[in-house]
Write an enzyme that holds these catalytic residues in place. Sequence first.
Site, PDB file in Angstrom:
ATOM      1  N   GLY A 112       1.796   0.055  -4.429  1.00  0.00           N
ATOM      2  CA  GLY A 112       3.032  -0.212  -5.159  1.00  0.00           C
ATOM      3  C   GLY A 112       2.913  -1.474  -5.992  1.00  0.00           C
ATOM      4  O   GLY A 112       2.349  -1.472  -7.093  1.00  0.00           O
ATOM      5  N   GLY A 113       3.407  -2.578  -5.454  1.00  0.00           N
ATOM      6  CA  GLY A 113       3.470  -3.842  -6.203  1.00  0.00           C
ATOM      7  C   GLY A 113       2.161  -4.239  -6.866  1.00  0.00           C
ATOM      8  O   GLY A 113       2.148  -4.635  -8.049  1.00  0.00           O
ATOM      9  N   HIS A 166       8.392  10.131  -1.100  1.00  0.00           N
ATOM     10  CA  HIS A 166       8.297   8.678  -0.885  1.00  0.00           C
ATOM     11  C   HIS A 166       9.507   8.220  -0.072  1.00  0.00           C
ATOM     12  O   HIS A 166      10.605   8.744  -0.237  1.00  0.00           O
ATOM     13  CB  HIS A 166       8.245   7.958  -2.242  1.00  0.00           C
ATOM     14  CG  HIS A 166       7.900   6.513  -2.104  1.00  0.00           C
ATOM     15  ND1 HIS A 166       8.812   5.574  -1.706  1.00  0.00           N
ATOM     16  CD2 HIS A 166       6.718   5.857  -2.269  1.00  0.00           C
ATOM     17  CE1 HIS A 166       8.207   4.392  -1.639  1.00  0.00           C
ATOM     18  NE2 HIS A 166       6.944   4.538  -1.982  1.00  0.00           N
ATOM     19  N   TRP A 174       4.089   2.981  -9.765  1.00  0.00           N
ATOM     20  CA  TRP A 174       4.757   1.912 -10.535  1.00  0.00           C
ATOM     21  C   TRP A 174       6.241   1.804 -10.199  1.00  0.00           C
ATOM     22  O   TRP A 174       6.894   0.854 -10.555  1.00  0.00           O
ATOM     23  CB  TRP A 174       4.593   2.156 -12.035  1.00  0.00           C
ATOM     24  CG  TRP A 174       3.181   2.029 -12.551  1.00  0.00           C
ATOM     25  CD1 TRP A 174       2.049   1.746 -11.825  1.00  0.00           C
ATOM     26  CD2 TRP A 174       2.749   2.192 -13.909  1.00  0.00           C
ATOM     27  NE1 TRP A 174       0.948   1.720 -12.655  1.00  0.00           N
ATOM     28  CE2 TRP A 174       1.354   1.986 -13.939  1.00  0.00           C
ATOM     29  CE3 TRP A 174       3.411   2.491 -15.101  1.00  0.00           C
ATOM     30  CZ2 TRP A 174       0.612   2.068 -15.117  1.00  0.00           C
ATOM     31  CZ3 TRP A 174       2.674   2.581 -16.280  1.00  0.00           C
ATOM     32  CH2 TRP A 174       1.282   2.365 -16.278  1.00  0.00           C
ATOM     33  N   GLU A 195      11.392   5.783  -0.346  1.00  0.00           N
ATOM     34  CA  GLU A 195      12.542   5.355  -1.152  1.00  0.00           C
ATOM     35  C   GLU A 195      13.343   6.559  -1.619  1.00  0.00           C
ATOM     36  O   GLU A 195      14.571   6.486  -1.738  1.00  0.00           O
ATOM     37  CB  GLU A 195      12.053   4.491  -2.334  1.00  0.00           C
ATOM     38  CG  GLU A 195      11.570   3.130  -1.840  1.00  0.00           C
ATOM     39  CD  GLU A 195      10.505   2.465  -2.687  1.00  0.00           C
ATOM     40  OE1 GLU A 195      10.263   2.905  -3.823  1.00  0.00           O
ATOM     41  OE2 GLU A 195       9.894   1.488  -2.193  1.00  0.00           O
TER      42      GLU A 195
HETATM   43  C1  PEP Z   1       4.706   2.190  -2.124  1.00  0.00           C
HETATM   44  O1  PEP Z   1       5.918   2.075  -2.167  1.00  0.00           O
HETATM   45  O2  PEP Z   1       4.167   3.287  -2.367  1.00  0.00           O
HETATM   46  C2  PEP Z   1       3.924   1.007  -1.772  1.00  0.00           C
HETATM   47  C3  PEP Z   1       2.795   1.186  -1.153  1.00  0.00           C
HETATM   48  O3  PEP Z   1       4.455  -0.201  -2.118  1.00  0.00           O
HETATM   49  P1  PEP Z   1       3.832  -1.657  -1.857  1.00  0.00           P
HETATM   50  O4  PEP Z   1       2.342  -1.554  -2.118  1.00  0.00           O
HETATM   51  O5  PEP Z   1       4.510  -2.541  -2.852  1.00  0.00           O
HETATM   52  O6  PEP Z   1       4.134  -2.005  -0.456  1.00  0.00           O
END
Ligand code: PEP
Length: 251
Positions: free
Chosen positions: A235-236, A96, A10, A98
């Site tokens: 993610g999203g 991750h 999330w 990020e």
């Molecule tokens: C994530 O950051 O773990 C990810 C997979 O993001 P998204 O699905 O939004 O690309």
Amino acid sequence: MRKKIVAGNWKMNTTVAEGIELAKAVVAKSADVPCDVTLIVGTPFTHLCPVAEALKGSKVELSAENCADKEKGAYTGEVSAAMVASTGASWTILGHSERRQYYGETDEKLVEKTKLALANGLGVIFCVGENLDEREAGKHFDVVTDQTKAVLYNFTAEDMAKVVIAYEPVWAIGTGKTATAEQAEEIHACIRKVVADKFGAQVAEDMTILYGGSCKPSNAKEIFAQPDIDGGLIGGAALKAEDFIAIAMSY
Ligand code: PEP
């Protein structure tokens, strides 16, 4: 035994009330998901206790998105692996991109975090992945190999039973660009070989390796059909219960 896992990340989204509502919506739809698919929701620290409550009695498991590299003490603002485990969470995401990019997460810190997570009974979803420059320079195999070795080679074959690897090409995260099923598969196969080289063929065969990066209901089926892809870190699309469940039903 290799597991099929669909895990949501999330990130820094939802208030506590919104998070509880989202968790309840995931639980309500989770009965539609094949029983051999493990569902995990990864939430901010603030949400772990109330979301654990919302998930009680369901098949949905709970993950943190990080934990500290120190056991306890004067580390203002940090949340330890023991604290995460005490909420009822059974997993944590670590490494991750990020965290690596914006918060200076190094391989050394990730070794400490992984040690503490495992010592506190948490499963670890360990993320690796190259950025766009690295892919364009043809270094993607080397980058994921080095990231995997630098952290996981500090552990034992027994530890690997509690570790899941997520391949997340940074250029595909939140960008709407997805790796093709072939691009993802060749990296997953490479990661499995890196695991085999250190821990043996059986550990590699049993290792769950997830794909992450703009995975959505429309592309999940093709990605999950690859032999070395055992699910997704989402993610999203994990912020909408129906999309998250639709992805999990793509098996
Ligand atoms: C994530 O950051 O773990 C990810 C997979 O993001 P998204 O699905 O939004 O690309």
